[in-house]
Design a protein around this motif. Structure first.
Motif, PDB file in Angstrom:
ATOM      1  N   ILE A 267     -22.992   5.693   0.212  1.00  0.00           N
ATOM      2  CA  ILE A 267     -21.601   6.048   0.480  1.00  0.00           C
ATOM      3  C   ILE A 267     -20.735   5.664  -0.713  1.00  0.00           C
ATOM      4  CG2 ILE A 267     -21.791   5.804   2.982  1.00  0.00           C
ATOM      5  CD1 ILE A 267     -20.497   3.039   2.718  1.00  0.00           C
ATOM      6  N   VAL A 268     -19.563   6.288  -0.777  1.00  0.00           N
ATOM      7  CA  VAL A 268     -18.539   5.878  -1.740  1.00  0.00           C
ATOM      8  C   VAL A 268     -17.586   4.932  -1.020  1.00  0.00           C
ATOM      9  CG1 VAL A 268     -16.602   6.614  -3.175  1.00  0.00           C
ATOM     10  CG2 VAL A 268     -18.695   7.991  -3.102  1.00  0.00           C
ATOM     11  N   ARG A 269     -17.342   3.788  -1.638  1.00  0.00           N
ATOM     12  CA  ARG A 269     -16.353   2.834  -1.113  1.00  0.00           C
ATOM     13  C   ARG A 269     -15.164   2.824  -2.050  1.00  0.00           C
ATOM     14  NH1 ARG A 269     -14.352  -2.316  -1.510  1.00  0.00           N
ATOM     15  NH2 ARG A 269     -13.992  -3.436   0.469  1.00  0.00           N
ATOM     16  N   LEU A 270     -14.005   3.258  -1.525  1.00  0.00           N
ATOM     17  CA  LEU A 270     -12.782   3.367  -2.315  1.00  0.00           C
ATOM     18  C   LEU A 270     -11.754   2.383  -1.771  1.00  0.00           C
ATOM     19  CD1 LEU A 270     -10.937   4.799  -4.405  1.00  0.00           C
ATOM     20  CD2 LEU A 270     -10.433   6.502  -2.630  1.00  0.00           C
ATOM     21  N   GLU A 271     -11.291   1.503  -2.626  1.00  0.00           N
ATOM     22  CA  GLU A 271     -10.319   0.479  -2.234  1.00  0.00           C
ATOM     23  C   GLU A 271      -9.040   0.701  -3.043  1.00  0.00           C
ATOM     24  OE1 GLU A 271     -10.119  -4.439  -1.969  1.00  0.00           O
ATOM     25  OE2 GLU A 271     -11.740  -3.419  -3.042  1.00  0.00           O
TER      26      GLU A 271
ATOM     27  N   ALA B  61       3.955  -4.503  -1.803  1.00  0.00           N
ATOM     28  CA  ALA B  61       2.743  -3.930  -1.229  1.00  0.00           C
ATOM     29  C   ALA B  61       3.068  -3.303   0.116  1.00  0.00           C
ATOM     30  CB  ALA B  61       1.682  -5.009  -1.078  1.00  0.00           C
ATOM     31  N   LEU B  62       2.833  -2.003   0.228  1.00  0.00           N
ATOM     32  CA  LEU B  62       3.102  -1.283   1.472  1.00  0.00           C
ATOM     33  C   LEU B  62       1.842  -1.059   2.284  1.00  0.00           C
ATOM     34  CD1 LEU B  62       5.556   1.638   0.585  1.00  0.00           C
ATOM     35  CD2 LEU B  62       6.076  -0.431   1.894  1.00  0.00           C
ATOM     36  N   LEU B  63       0.769  -0.692   1.601  1.00  0.00           N
ATOM     37  CA  LEU B  63      -0.420  -0.261   2.321  1.00  0.00           C
ATOM     38  C   LEU B  63      -1.671  -0.555   1.503  1.00  0.00           C
ATOM     39  CD1 LEU B  63      -0.653   2.891   4.463  1.00  0.00           C
ATOM     40  CD2 LEU B  63      -2.554   2.307   2.984  1.00  0.00           C
ATOM     41  N   TYR B  64      -2.626  -1.184   2.153  1.00  0.00           N
ATOM     42  CA  TYR B  64      -3.912  -1.515   1.542  1.00  0.00           C
ATOM     43  C   TYR B  64      -4.980  -0.759   2.319  1.00  0.00           C
ATOM     44  CZ  TYR B  64      -8.090  -4.429   0.693  1.00  0.00           C
ATOM     45  OH  TYR B  64      -9.351  -4.877   0.389  1.00  0.00           O
ATOM     46  N   SER B  65      -5.822  -0.014   1.631  1.00  0.00           N
ATOM     47  CA  SER B  65      -6.776   0.838   2.335  1.00  0.00           C
ATOM     48  C   SER B  65      -8.181   0.728   1.759  1.00  0.00           C
ATOM     49  CB  SER B  65      -6.327   2.301   2.292  1.00  0.00           C
ATOM     50  OG  SER B  65      -6.248   2.767   0.959  1.00  0.00           O
ATOM     51  N   ILE B  66      -9.159   0.851   2.660  1.00  0.00           N
ATOM     52  CA  ILE B  66     -10.569   0.927   2.300  1.00  0.00           C
ATOM     53  C   ILE B  66     -11.121   2.195   2.942  1.00  0.00           C
ATOM     54  CG2 ILE B  66     -12.830  -0.158   2.463  1.00  0.00           C
ATOM     55  CD1 ILE B  66     -11.395  -2.844   2.757  1.00  0.00           C
ATOM     56  N   ASP B  67     -11.607   3.112   2.118  1.00  0.00           N
ATOM     57  CA  ASP B  67     -12.137   4.388   2.601  1.00  0.00           C
ATOM     58  C   ASP B  67     -13.615   4.488   2.260  1.00  0.00           C
ATOM     59  OD1 ASP B  67      -9.648   5.741   3.539  1.00  0.00           O
ATOM     60  OD2 ASP B  67      -9.072   5.490   1.440  1.00  0.00           O
TER      61      ASP B  67
END
Length: 241
Positions: free
Chosen positions: A126-130, A139-145
């Protein structure tokens, strides 16, 4: 069949959101007049006013008596939970200019839960995108896809990961149709706060855990989005059976 007025107003509201983004309007800028929008959208005054009213209720615009409508100086990030949109589109529709920082992107081996959620075949990676979105250094939004590596076959270093992930997947032939979402109120631990940078440990955040599917029900993306609680809220309509 003629669409019901409230349905037409919703469509015009969505077109207005797109117009705001396309014209690069910023908080405090004036929107086109009712007459201009009637001609642009080929719609009646009542429908235009209903669309304006929807945007006012959502905190996107404010009316100034005798002087038209303006984008709010401090756009609200209250969102309908039933509306599926990418983070990039969500921030843009609210007039936020967000700096998108890619903290990390890598091809990794999934754990057991990730393999089950994404229905991966044996041996698939998988690709892990942070990523981190900031507005005016906050900082508004922290995401891990996470998504199957096979969905984007380009070398990772040849992809612009700072834009819309929904759009990127669509460009590679994988369009997200719906998502199954779980919402939690969480606090950041010290490791997460340090990772985000400038965020206070113990602060209130809204975590959306989502599995995104295509129209055939195939899972394409598993995401964890941390929304800063002081800036984001989500609303939904619940009905009795």
């Amino acid at each position: 069949m003629t669409p019901r007025p409230h349905t037409l107003a919703v469509r015009i509201r969505d077109r207005l959101r797109l117009l705001i983004v396309e014209q690069g309007l910023r908080p405090g800028d004036k929107l086109p007049s009712e007459n201009e929008l009637m001609n642009l959208f080929d719609a009646g005054r009542t429908s235009i006013r209903e669309a304006f009213k929807l945007l006012e209720q959502e905190g996107v615009i404010q009316a100034r008596h005798g002087d038209g409508r303006y984008l709010t100086a401090q756009p609200s990030l209250d969102r309908p939970l039933t509306r599926l949109e990418g983070v990039t589109e969500m921030l843009a529709s609210r007039g936020f200019t967000a700096d998108d920082t890619v903290l990390d992107v890598a091809s990794v081996e999934p754990d057991r839960h990730q393999r089950e959620v994404l229905r991966l075949a044996p041996g698939e990676t998988i690709v892990r995108l942070e990523r981190l979105r900031r507005h005016r250094d906050d900082a508004l939004l922290y995401s891990i896809d996470l998504f199957p590596r096979r969905l984007v076959r380009l070398p990772l270093d040849e992809v612009d990961w700072s834009g819309s992930l929904f759009q990127l997947l669509t460009e590679h032939g994988h369009t997200i149709a719906y998502a199954v979402t779980q919402v939690r109120a969480v606090t950041l631990d010290s490791v997460q706060a340090e990772r985000i940078g400038g965020a206070e440990a113990g602060g209130a955040w809204l975590l959306l855990i989502q599995t995104h599917h295509d129209s055939a029900g195939r899972p394409l993306l598993f995401s964890q989005d941390y929304h800063r609680g002081t800036d984001f809220s989500f609303h939904l309509v619940r009905r009795r059976d």
